[in-house]
Scaffold this active site. Structure first.
Site, mmCIF file in Angstrom:
data_model
loop_
_atom_site.group_PDB
_atom_site.id
_atom_site.type_symbol
_atom_site.label_atom_id
_atom_site.label_comp_id
_atom_site.label_asym_id
_atom_site.label_seq_id
_atom_site.Cartn_x
_atom_site.Cartn_y
_atom_site.Cartn_z
ATOM 1 N N MET A 90 26.868 16.920 29.642
ATOM 2 C CA MET A 90 28.070 17.715 29.910
ATOM 3 C C MET A 90 29.039 17.103 30.919
ATOM 4 O O MET A 90 29.895 17.810 31.455
ATOM 5 C CB MET A 90 27.668 19.130 30.332
ATOM 6 C CG MET A 90 26.959 19.920 29.236
ATOM 7 S SD MET A 90 27.846 19.951 27.649
ATOM 8 C CE MET A 90 29.239 20.965 28.108
ATOM 9 N N LEU A 93 32.765 10.990 30.684
ATOM 10 C CA LEU A 93 32.494 9.630 31.152
ATOM 11 C C LEU A 93 33.794 8.848 31.338
ATOM 12 O O LEU A 93 34.764 9.054 30.602
ATOM 13 C CB LEU A 93 31.590 8.918 30.139
ATOM 14 C CG LEU A 93 30.212 9.594 29.982
ATOM 15 C CD1 LEU A 93 29.560 9.217 28.663
ATOM 16 C CD2 LEU A 93 29.315 9.235 31.165
ATOM 17 N N HIS A 109 28.725 16.705 18.696
ATOM 18 C CA HIS A 109 29.681 17.717 19.134
ATOM 19 C C HIS A 109 29.584 18.908 18.193
ATOM 20 O O HIS A 109 29.575 18.739 16.972
ATOM 21 C CB HIS A 109 31.098 17.139 19.127
ATOM 22 C CG HIS A 109 32.124 18.132 19.566
ATOM 23 N ND1 HIS A 109 32.279 18.499 20.883
ATOM 24 C CD2 HIS A 109 33.017 18.851 18.867
ATOM 25 C CE1 HIS A 109 33.237 19.398 20.965
ATOM 26 N NE2 HIS A 109 33.710 19.641 19.754
HETATM 27 N N1 NHR Z 1 33.102 11.085 27.648
HETATM 28 C C1 NHR Z 1 34.107 10.463 27.030
HETATM 29 N N2 NHR Z 1 34.803 9.555 27.733
HETATM 30 N N3 NHR Z 1 34.452 10.715 25.753
HETATM 31 C C2 NHR Z 1 33.780 11.657 25.064
HETATM 32 O O1 NHR Z 1 34.132 11.888 23.806
HETATM 33 C C3 NHR Z 1 32.710 12.354 25.684
HETATM 34 C C4 NHR Z 1 32.403 12.032 26.999
HETATM 35 C C5 NHR Z 1 31.378 12.719 27.671
HETATM 36 C C6 NHR Z 1 30.698 13.734 27.039
HETATM 37 C C7 NHR Z 1 30.380 15.268 25.096
HETATM 38 C C8 NHR Z 1 31.465 16.340 24.952
HETATM 39 C C9 NHR Z 1 31.204 17.302 23.819
HETATM 40 O O2 NHR Z 1 30.571 16.948 22.834
HETATM 41 C C10 NHR Z 1 31.020 14.077 25.725
HETATM 42 C C11 NHR Z 1 32.014 13.379 25.037
HETATM 43 C C12 NHR Z 1 31.601 17.633 28.494
HETATM 44 C C13 NHR Z 1 32.931 18.023 28.625
HETATM 45 C C14 NHR Z 1 33.470 18.585 29.916
HETATM 46 O O3 NHR Z 1 34.565 19.119 29.959
HETATM 47 C C15 NHR Z 1 33.749 17.856 27.528
HETATM 48 C C16 NHR Z 1 33.254 17.311 26.349
HETATM 49 C C17 NHR Z 1 31.927 16.915 26.237
HETATM 50 C C18 NHR Z 1 31.107 17.090 27.322
HETATM 51 N N4 NHR Z 1 32.732 18.440 31.048
HETATM 52 C C19 NHR Z 1 33.104 18.881 32.391
HETATM 53 C C20 NHR Z 1 33.463 17.676 33.279
HETATM 54 O O4 NHR Z 1 34.229 17.881 34.231
HETATM 55 C C21 NHR Z 1 31.968 19.592 33.081
HETATM 56 C C22 NHR Z 1 31.534 20.808 32.335
HETATM 57 C C23 NHR Z 1 30.164 21.334 32.830
HETATM 58 O O5 NHR Z 1 29.535 20.708 33.708
HETATM 59 O O6 NHR Z 1 29.732 22.365 32.291
HETATM 60 O O7 NHR Z 1 32.971 16.553 33.067
HETATM 61 O O8 NHR Z 1 31.703 18.466 23.859
HETATM 62 C C1 GAR Z 2 24.236 21.136 21.551
HETATM 63 O O1 GAR Z 2 24.592 22.281 20.807
HETATM 64 C C2 GAR Z 2 25.379 20.153 21.553
HETATM 65 O O2 GAR Z 2 26.120 20.164 20.375
HETATM 66 C C3 GAR Z 2 26.194 20.665 22.689
HETATM 67 O O3 GAR Z 2 25.258 21.093 23.649
HETATM 68 C C4 GAR Z 2 24.070 21.516 22.995
HETATM 69 C C5 GAR Z 2 22.887 20.848 23.628
HETATM 70 O O4 GAR Z 2 21.708 21.395 23.141
HETATM 71 N N1 GAR Z 2 27.010 19.641 23.231
HETATM 72 C C6 GAR Z 2 28.126 19.902 23.819
HETATM 73 O O5 GAR Z 2 28.630 21.001 23.850
HETATM 74 C C7 GAR Z 2 28.744 18.716 24.468
HETATM 75 N N2 GAR Z 2 29.867 19.156 25.228
HETATM 76 P P1 GAR Z 2 20.323 20.704 23.473
HETATM 77 O O6 GAR Z 2 20.293 20.419 24.960
HETATM 78 O O7 GAR Z 2 19.299 21.724 23.079
HETATM 79 O O8 GAR Z 2 20.233 19.452 22.656
#
Ligand code: NHR
Ligand code: GAR
Length: 213
Positions: A90, A93, A109
């Site tokens: 979460m 990057l 996703h």
């Molecule tokens: N990093 C990059 N550069 N590009 C992507 O496509 C990424 C990534 C890192 C994670 C997973 C993604 C998803 O599948 C992922 C894709 C976290 C956030 C977010 O807003 C958004 C998308 C995804 C994962 N994170 C917050 C932050 O400030 C924190 C949120 C929390 O801690 O609950 O990093 O959805």
């Molecule tokens: C999954 O549903 C995945 O698609 C989602 O978090 C869950 C993790 O489940 N990913 C995101 O929302 C990334 N932002 P898990 O820990 O049981 O694999």
């Protein structure tokens, strides 16, 4: 030689479990380490049960995203990763991190990309009156949730669906398609070039391969 897969998690790790289970029957890869940015992530217990190394790297312990990502990279490289798998990880990057692992960094996703990038995808899909929802495995690019799709699976949205019921069905689909994508990569069938994904040297479309059960 089996390829080395490192999985990054933040929570339950049910996708990690699906990949661990599939690795047991795969000749092409093993899970060599699991990193969590959150203490107490249940995925760590799953890894330890399978005798897989774990590293806790808490983002709050670092002054900024760059130094956090550098520590992630140090551990990933120490485990000799060929493929880095985000499984409910979460933290966004940095470009630097994404570029370092370009072409060997994938994410799952919970939406039918390119629809519903970002968070709260299930609620947004229901609110938008979509006929179906699902999940997508994609290569990670610097732009959030915008990297080349690899494989996608869908489920109809029922009129009485709540976030929880829909999320549960999508989760089941995630556990089906994530191990498929990892196997494709590690058996040499899947590549990314210039922002496009190729399976058996054929370009995959804007949503990747559609999984049909
Ligand atoms: N990093 C990059 N550069 N590009 C992507 O496509 C990424 C990534 C890192 C994670 C997973 C993604 C998803 O599948 C992922 C894709 C976290 C956030 C977010 O807003 C958004 C998308 C995804 C994962 N994170 C917050 C932050 O400030 C924190 C949120 C929390 O801690 O609950 O990093 O959805
Ligand atoms: C999954 O549903 C995945 O698609 C989602 O978090 C869950 C993790 O489940 N990913 C995101 O929302 C990334 N932002 P898990 O820990 O049981 O694999």
């Amino acid at each position: 030689m089996k390829l080395s897969v490192v999985v990054l998690i933040s929570g339950s790790g049910s996708n990690l479990q699906a990949i661990i289970d599939a690795a047991a029957n795969s000749g092409s890869y093993k899970v060599s380490g699991v990193i969590s940015n959150r203490r107490g992530a249940f995925g760590f217990e799953r890894a330890q049960r399978a005798n897989i190394a774990t590293a806790l790297i808490e983002h709050q312990q670092f002054p900024d995203r760059e130094t956090f990502d550098k520590e992630l990279a140090r551990q990933i490289d120490a485990w000799g990763a060929d493929l880095v798998v985000l499984a409910g990880f979460m933290r966004i990057l940095t470009d630097q991190f994404v570029n370092r692992y370009a072409g060997r960094l994938i994410n799952i996703h919970p939406s039918l990309l390119p629809k519903f990038k970002g968070l709260d995808t299930h609620a947004r899909a229901i609110a938008a009156g979509e006929a179906e929802h699902g999940c997508t495995v994609h290569f990670v690019s610097a732009e959030l949730d915008a990297g080349a799709p690899i494989i996608q699976a869908a489920t109809p949205i029922h009129s009485d669906d709540k976030v929880e019921t829909l999320q549960q069905r999508v989760h089941q689909l995630e556990h089906c398609i994530y191990p498929i994508a990892v196997e494709w990569f590690c058996s040499g069938r899947l590549q990314e070039r210039d922002g496009l994904a190729y399976l058996d040297a054929e370009p995959l479309g804007a949503s990747g391969q559609r999984y049909e059960g």
